[in-house]
Every structure is written in structure tokens, then in C-alpha cells.
Design an enzyme around this catalytic site. Structure first.
Site: not given
Ligand code: SAH
Ligand code: MG
Length: 215
Positions: A20, A71, A75, A144, A170
């Protein structure tokens, strides 16, 4: 800001990686990371499949820095089954859970960035509680929803070194354009007086740390 350009092979790898990160925003990330990376490490919250990590990793190579990307790879709430951005190929049937780690590993290996990009697999708030290294750049792109976005700001923003940068992805000013939690993080950083905005590209906002009091 800097005249660095993405090497064509890394640009190609970033653009075809799953994820994304629109190209213009990825390039902005690269340029900012090139401008700040020589001061210290770059930290990304929200690895997913490594798309943005390629832009940051390219800058880490250019500046002699390193990217730590955090991460749990299970998800966010908003990419679980039933949600618009869910990718069913990322579900591990053995556990019935999402797992973006294998795709991330393959993406970074194929891009040749294994020396520049360090994966930390775990919950952002748990890792933040152990963290103690000043960051040249922090990129927040994790969960998010309100609570994870707030926890990412509170747990990680204090580690941005004076003169370093906080980038938030975002960020949508208008609720009709997207969820408001990243926007609230951005507002909170600005309103604390500790950051000033230096760049805006699409939904990416980049703030430089000018003061000590992060509220
Ligand atoms: N930067 C990425 C998109 C990230 S999507 C790109 O370039 O495509 C958001 C990610 O945040 C997801 O993979 C999800 O697993 C992670 N995430 C959400 N909440 C989290 C948390 N509390 N701790 C660690 N990772 C988290
Ligand atoms: Mg993003």
C-alpha cells in the site's frame, strides 16, 4: 532536499511489490530518508510485504544507514477477511491467521536489501517498550484504528532525535477520504510544538522534530 535518485532495479522492485504505497509517496519517503539517514537508523512501523521498506532500504544503502521494520505480520484490523484490502493469499491455513512475513522476506531478498532492512516481528507496543535508540527517521504506517495509531505515536515518537523526522502515512484531513486516526496522530504531533511540517505528498506527511516536548 537531496538529489538522490532510486536505482532503477530497486524502483522496479518497489513498484511491483505487494502493498500500500503509491509510487509518488514511496519516492518522497526515499528522498526524505536520503536527507536524514546519515544521522542514524530509520524505523518503520507496519512492514506488511515490504513495499515501503524497499524505498527506505534504498535510502539506507545510499546513506549508510539501516531500516528496522516492525510488524507482527498478522495484519491490521482493516485488512482482515471481509475488509476491502484483505488479500486471501496471505492467510496461513495452518493457523487461520494472516502471515505477511514470508512474502516480506522474499520481497527483500529479491531486491537485494537484506543487509539494509532488519525485520522485527512483534507487536509494535511491545517492541517500543524495549527501544532505546535515537531515530533519524520514524515512519508510522501500522494499525490505522484509533488505539494502535495512538500507541505507535506514544511509543515511538519520543525516539525521534532532535533534527530527525516523523513521517505518517494515510493522513486524510477529510473523513470522507479515509480513517481519521493517522490524521489525529499528525495533528497531535504538530500541536505538541515538537514538530514542524516539512513535506506533504499525497497522504504522506513529514514532520521534523524541532523541540523536546512530545505530547
Ligand atoms: N508499509 C506497508 C503497509 C503496512 S500495512 C506497505 O508499504 O505496503 C499495516 C501493517 O501494520 C500490517 O502489516 C499489520 O500487520 C501491521 N500492524 C498493525 N497493527 C500492528 C501492531 N500493533 N504491531 C505491529 N504491527 C502492526
Ligand atoms: Mg499506509
Amino acid at each position: 532536499m537531496t538529489d538522490a535518485t532510486m536505482p532503477p532495479d530497486l524502483l522496479y522492485a518497489a513498484e511491483r511489490a505487494k502493498g500500500f504505497m503509491p509510487p509518488a509517496e514511496g519516492l518522497a519517503l526515499f528522498e526524505v530518508a536520503c536527507a536524514y539517514g546519515s544521522r542514524g537508523p530509520i524505523c518503520e512501523i507496519g512492514t506488511y510485504c515490504g513495499k515501503s521498506a524497499i524505498y527506505l532500504g534504498a535510502a539506507a544503502r545510499h546513506t549508510g544507514s539501516v531500516v528496522v521494520t516492525v510488524d507482527h505480520h498478522r495484519g491490521s484490523e482493516e485488512i482482515q477477511p471481509g475488509w476491502a484490502h484483505h488479500d486471501p493469499t496471505l492467510v496461513d491455513p495452518r493457523f487461520g491467521k494472516m502471515d505477511s512475513l514470508p512474502v516480506f522476506r522474499c520481497t527483500i531478498a529479491a531486491a537485494g536489501l537484506e543487509d539494509e532492512v532488519i525485520a522485527v516481528v512483534g507487536r509494535s507496543e511491545q517492541v517500543a517498550a524495549l527501544w532505546n535508540t535515537p531515530l533519524a527517521m520514524l515512519f508510522i504506517d501500522g494499525g490505522h484504528a484509533e488505539e494502535p495509531a495512538r500507541a505507535d505515536y506514544e511509543g515511538w515518537a519520543p525516539h525521534v532525535m532532535p533534527g530527525g523526522v516523523l513521517a505518517v502515512h494515510d493522513v486524510f484531513e477529510r473523513p470522507q477520504d479515509g480513517g481519521q486516526a493517522p490524521y489525529r496522530v499528525y495533528r497531535r504531533a504538530l500541536d505538541s510544538g515538537a514538530f514542524r511540517e516539512i513535506r506533504h505528498e499525497g497522504s504522506l506527511r513529514v514532520l521534523e522534530r524541532v523541540g523536546p516536548g512530545i505530547g
